[in-house]
Design an enzyme around this catalytic site. Structure first.
Site: not given
Length: 328
Positions: A21, A52, A57, A122, A153
């Site tokens: 991220w 990941d 991002y 996500h 996630s």
């Protein structure tokens, strides 16, 4: 580096992996390709083989950087990315197979890889977990060779439990750390029964568990630790694990008393997670090479003894549990 099996993917992945991220810049700052490449290569040099990322991002720049570095390396590096958070407004109705397929194909283009090792929904709205057609899409994408595995996630334990009812879900990425312990109760057992890999995300509670913050710490206005403490932009559980910042500092100070000789609590907090054998890997984020080295230093520590673990858990029980246990 130590490696663990990532559920029914059968990938052997590094216990300490890398979340991206912040790769290429701290939260709130502009993306820096050179910094991203240095950080990613440093992690791989130390044995990290699972990275990941997500399409959102840095608006895809994180995926581009990950793909560029992975293609330049000879090691087998497993790449996980995510899709769905581009949907705006981020509601159940926006989740449509054609929309998600386009996101996956766009991610492949940015990564410039032959296939995606692990694609993850996500943090979709809870209703999405009750729609089989969404999960069936990824069987089609696997047959086409665009992906190898599907994961999710999640924000809540309940979402993780629902997700693993779908046989093609191979992994669940869930917030799990010393200050967010609920997943270790029921969810870990159920995931293990179904050979679902567990990826522990937000392992340092957005940096709170490093012990580096104080009442005087200042966060950039574009940093979610500044603007999302009450969930103004997304689930507040993503920010400091949903813990009131001031209360979190009190609990962290108790941790410092427990480890008076330690200046950086992060490796201890990560080692606490690794004590759970159900966890396949941890994905701490990093914005500098120093953060990567700090995270990986976890593996050089002597194991926490049962007395220390019990004392750490008591801090959670006394200060944190009543604030977060029932929410996620």
């Amino acid at each position: 580096m130590n490696y663990r099996k990532l559920g029914k993917t059968n990938f052997e992945v590094s216990e300490i992996a890398l979340g991206t991220w912040q790769v290429g810049g701290k939260w709130g700052s502009s993306f820096n390709n050179e910094s991203a490449d240095e950080l990613l290569n440093a992690a791989i040099d130390k044995g990290v083989n699972f990275i990941d990322t997500a399409d959102v991002y840095e608006n895809g720049l994180s995926e581009t950087a990950v793909g560029r570095v992975v293609r330049s390396r000879s090691e087998r590096i497993y790449v996980a990315t995510k899709c769905g958070r581009q949907i705006n407004p981020h509601v159940n109705e926006g989740y449509q197979p054609k929309v998600l397929q386009k996101y996956v194909e766009d991610s492949l283009k940015r990564l410039q890889l032959d296939t995606i090792d692990l694609i993850q929904l996500h943090c979709p709205p809870t209703e999405v977990y009750y729609r089989p057609e969404i999960f069936e899409l990824f069987d089609k994408l696997k047959k086409e060779g665009k992906i190898q595995n599907l994961g999710v996630s999640v924000e809540k334990v309940e979402e993780g439990l629902k997700a693993i009812e779908f046989p093609n879900v191979t992994t669940v990425q869930i917030i799990f750390n010393l200050f967010r312990q609920r997943p270790s109760e029921l969810f870990f057992k159920e995931a293990q029964k179904k050979d679902v890999g567990i990826i522990a995300r937000v392992p340092l509670a957005s940096g709170l568990l490093t012990g580096k913050f104080s009442e005087k710490s200042i966060f950039d206005s574009k940093d979610h630790r500044f603007f999302n403490r009450e969930g103004a932009s997304f689930d507040k559980g993503e920010t400091f694990s949903g813990i009131n910042y001031e209360l979190g500092l009190i609990a962290v100070n108790e941790l410092k008393k427990l480890f008076p000789e330690v200046t950086n609590l992060a490796p201890l907090a990560l080692q606490w997670i690794l004590n759970f054998k159900e966890v396949s890997c941890i994905i701490p984020g990093a914005s500098t090479e120093g953060h990567v080295m700090s995270n990986l230093s976890t593996l050089d520590l002597p194991l926490l003894n049962p007395e220390k673990i019990a004392a750490m858990n008591e801090i959670y029980e006394h200060y944190i549990k009543k604030e977060v246990q029932h929410l996620w």
